[in-house]
Design an enzyme around this catalytic site. Structure first.
Site, PDB file in Angstrom:
ATOM      1  N   ALA A  26       0.861  -1.188   0.000  1.00  0.00           N
ATOM      2  CA  ALA A  26       0.000   0.000   0.000  1.00  0.00           C
ATOM      3  C   ALA A  26       0.894   1.234   0.000  1.00  0.00           C
ATOM      4  CB  ALA A  26      -0.898  -0.023   1.227  1.00  0.00           C
ATOM      5  N   GLY A  73       0.664  -5.038   0.991  1.00  0.00           N
ATOM      6  CA  GLY A  73      -0.530  -5.176   0.162  1.00  0.00           C
ATOM      7  C   GLY A  73      -0.249  -5.886  -1.147  1.00  0.00           C
ATOM      8  N   GLU A  80       4.749  -4.899   7.226  1.00  0.00           N
ATOM      9  CA  GLU A  80       3.977  -3.847   7.899  1.00  0.00           C
ATOM     10  C   GLU A  80       4.431  -3.604   9.333  1.00  0.00           C
ATOM     11  OE1 GLU A  80       2.676  -6.269   6.034  1.00  0.00           O
ATOM     12  OE2 GLU A  80       1.017  -5.510   4.812  1.00  0.00           O
TER      13      GLU A  80
HETATM   14  C1  HXC Z   1       5.009   4.401  -1.203  1.00  0.00           C
HETATM   15  C2  HXC Z   1       6.975   3.499  -1.948  1.00  0.00           C
HETATM   16  C3  HXC Z   1       6.623   2.235  -1.420  1.00  0.00           C
HETATM   17  C4  HXC Z   1       5.362   2.124  -0.769  1.00  0.00           C
HETATM   18  C5  HXC Z   1       8.546   2.064  -2.355  1.00  0.00           C
HETATM   19  N1  HXC Z   1       8.170   3.336  -2.509  1.00  0.00           N
HETATM   20  N2  HXC Z   1       7.616   1.367  -1.690  1.00  0.00           N
HETATM   21  N3  HXC Z   1       6.160   4.563  -1.837  1.00  0.00           N
HETATM   22  N4  HXC Z   1       4.608   3.247  -0.684  1.00  0.00           N
HETATM   23  N5  HXC Z   1       4.926   0.981  -0.278  1.00  0.00           N
HETATM   24  C6  HXC Z   1       8.886   4.404  -3.185  1.00  0.00           C
HETATM   25  C7  HXC Z   1      10.098   4.880  -2.389  1.00  0.00           C
HETATM   26  O1  HXC Z   1       9.728   5.794  -1.401  1.00  0.00           O
HETATM   27  C8  HXC Z   1      10.907   5.515  -3.487  1.00  0.00           C
HETATM   28  O2  HXC Z   1      10.346   6.770  -3.794  1.00  0.00           O
HETATM   29  C9  HXC Z   1      10.663   4.599  -4.685  1.00  0.00           C
HETATM   30  O3  HXC Z   1       9.420   3.934  -4.402  1.00  0.00           O
HETATM   31  C10 HXC Z   1      11.745   3.548  -4.858  1.00  0.00           C
HETATM   32  O4  HXC Z   1      11.921   2.873  -3.623  1.00  0.00           O
HETATM   33  P1  HXC Z   1      13.335   2.676  -2.929  1.00  0.00           P
HETATM   34  O5  HXC Z   1      13.095   2.390  -1.492  1.00  0.00           O
HETATM   35  O6  HXC Z   1      14.240   3.814  -3.237  1.00  0.00           O
HETATM   36  O7  HXC Z   1      13.889   1.390  -3.692  1.00  0.00           O
HETATM   37  P2  HXC Z   1      14.774   0.192  -3.136  1.00  0.00           P
HETATM   38  O8  HXC Z   1      15.928   0.724  -2.319  1.00  0.00           O
HETATM   39  O9  HXC Z   1      15.069  -0.639  -4.318  1.00  0.00           O
HETATM   40  O10 HXC Z   1      13.848  -0.608  -2.115  1.00  0.00           O
HETATM   41  C11 HXC Z   1      12.677  -1.228  -2.604  1.00  0.00           C
HETATM   42  C12 HXC Z   1      11.793  -1.723  -1.418  1.00  0.00           C
HETATM   43  C13 HXC Z   1      11.568  -0.530  -0.450  1.00  0.00           C
HETATM   44  C14 HXC Z   1      12.513  -2.852  -0.671  1.00  0.00           C
HETATM   45  C15 HXC Z   1      10.511  -2.221  -2.034  1.00  0.00           C
HETATM   46  O11 HXC Z   1      11.112   0.592  -1.208  1.00  0.00           O
HETATM   47  C16 HXC Z   1      10.565  -0.830   0.622  1.00  0.00           C
HETATM   48  O12 HXC Z   1      10.892  -1.447   1.638  1.00  0.00           O
HETATM   49  N6  HXC Z   1       9.315  -0.358   0.414  1.00  0.00           N
HETATM   50  C17 HXC Z   1       8.270  -0.451   1.404  1.00  0.00           C
HETATM   51  C18 HXC Z   1       7.745  -1.847   1.492  1.00  0.00           C
HETATM   52  C19 HXC Z   1       6.648  -1.931   2.564  1.00  0.00           C
HETATM   53  O13 HXC Z   1       6.881  -1.614   3.722  1.00  0.00           O
HETATM   54  N7  HXC Z   1       5.448  -2.362   2.149  1.00  0.00           N
HETATM   55  C20 HXC Z   1       4.319  -2.428   3.015  1.00  0.00           C
HETATM   56  C21 HXC Z   1       3.534  -1.153   2.906  1.00  0.00           C
HETATM   57  S1  HXC Z   1       2.244  -1.077   4.073  1.00  0.00           S
HETATM   58  P3  HXC Z   1      11.247   8.059  -4.074  1.00  0.00           P
HETATM   59  O14 HXC Z   1      10.235   9.143  -4.224  1.00  0.00           O
HETATM   60  O15 HXC Z   1      12.157   8.200  -2.892  1.00  0.00           O
HETATM   61  O16 HXC Z   1      11.985   7.713  -5.339  1.00  0.00           O
HETATM   62  C22 HXC Z   1       1.065  -2.031   3.445  1.00  0.00           C
HETATM   63  C23 HXC Z   1      -0.143  -2.103   4.320  1.00  0.00           C
HETATM   64  C24 HXC Z   1      -1.086  -3.064   3.777  1.00  0.00           C
HETATM   65  O17 HXC Z   1       1.154  -2.598   2.408  1.00  0.00           O
HETATM   66  C25 HXC Z   1      -2.426  -2.664   4.173  1.00  0.00           C
HETATM   67  C26 HXC Z   1      -3.426  -3.156   3.221  1.00  0.00           C
HETATM   68  C27 HXC Z   1      -3.161  -2.885   1.765  1.00  0.00           C
END
Ligand code: HXC
Length: 259
Positions: A63, A108, A131
């Site tokens: 998400a 998500g 999460e």
């Molecule tokens: C918003 C996100 C994002 C996310 C990545 N980005 N994941 N933006 N929401 N979930 C954005 C980053 O901020 C960044 O933006 C760009 O995408 C590239 O990401 P990087 O982190 O620079 O890339 P990398 O170093 O390759 O790492 C990739 C990654 C990491 C491992 C996927 O981005 C990460 O850990 N993302 C979050 C994963 C996460 O926690 N997911 C759960 C979300 S909560 P900029 O602008 O800086 O370029 C969830 C709740 C579920 O899903 C509830 C129901 C749906």
């Protein structure tokens, strides 16, 4: 309507394509788009099965954290039903579904994959429910569907730690069904569901529903669901065609027209 999710139909298979670079972060627009795409795939007669795909690089990194960061409790009370609705739309799609997972399927994104019937992963894919590292828990069905798929101990390992699993571990614990080189993920996912094109659509739908609904309840209720769906198929052309074809021509030669 949104451009962030497309339903592309080719040779009887609908591909629900997430398209929000760079990470396919699932904002509210893409969540609503997924619901619309599932509805269209369910309704269209030229779609026998569905592949969920995020493109060659990434399935979905979860998400949209930037959209959620400033939300309050009351904002989330309203929004959280949408979070469950978009994965429910996929899980309830009355046709076989498979996720073609490249790159990251996190939060998500992993929950979208969990809502499909099967998952094909790239050998370098990473899946997980991170999460907990954001101070929350999965909210699109992850605590429930993951535990049902891999069992409570493995689900707690992934959900409480937030760690990512690679494709091989995901295969070993039953989180994914096939692991192939990244370039072959989409075609392999398609090939898994191609066999349903031209099949007995109502029986396929009933079989999926009996298994899914049955897993949500006790055995006796599940058996009753099976009994009703089984009997219902005797009102379909597919049952008449299938059985007549067996009697006249032997096994496996029926051509189904549906309904
Ligand atoms: C918003 C996100 C994002 C996310 C990545 N980005 N994941 N933006 N929401 N979930 C954005 C980053 O901020 C960044 O933006 C760009 O995408 C590239 O990401 P990087 O982190 O620079 O890339 P990398 O170093 O390759 O790492 C990739 C990654 C990491 C491992 C996927 O981005 C990460 O850990 N993302 C979050 C994963 C996460 O926690 N997911 C759960 C979300 S909560 P900029 O602008 O800086 O370029 C969830 C709740 C579920 O899903 C509830 C129901 C749906």
């Amino acid at each position: 309507m949104t451009d962030l999710v497309r339903l592309e139909v080719e040779d009887g298979i609908g591909t629900i394509r997430l398209d929000r670079p760079p990470m396919n972060a699932l904002n509210a627009e893409i969540q609503r788009g997924l619901i619309d795409a599932c509805r269209e795939a369910a309704e269209r007669d030229d779609v026998a099965a569905v592949v969920a795909h995020g493109g060659e690089k990434v399935f979905a990194a979860g998400a949209d954290i930037k959209e959620m960061e400033t939300m309050s409790y009351t904002d989330m009370v309203d929004h959280s039903s949408l979070l469950q609705d978009f994965t429910r739309a996929l899980a309830r799609l009355p046709k076989p579904t498979v996720a073609a997972v490249t790159g990251y399927a996190l939060g998500g994104g992993c929950e979208v994959a969990l809502a499909c019937d099967w998952r094909v992963a790239a050998d370098d894919a990473k899946l997980g429910q991170p999460e907990i590292l954001l101070g929350i828990i999965p909210g699109a069905g992850g605590t429930q569907r993951l535990a049902r798929l891999v069992g409570p101990a493995k689900a707690k390992d992934l959900v409480l730690s937030g760690r990512f699993v690679g494709a091989d571990e995901a295969l070993a614990i039953g989180l994914v069904d096939r692991v192939v080189p990244a370039a072959e993920v989409y075609d392999t996912a398609r090939s898994l569901v191609e066999r349903y094109v031209g099949g007995p659509a109502y029986a396929i739908r009933a079989a999926k529903e009996a298994i899914d609904r049955g897993l949500e309840t006790d055995l006796e209720t599940g058996l009753e669901i099976e009994r009703m769906l089984f009997a219902g198929l005797f009102a379909t052309k597919d049952q008449k065609t299938g059985m007549r074809s067996f009697v006249e021509n032997g096994p496996g030669k029926a051509t189904f027209e549906g309904a």
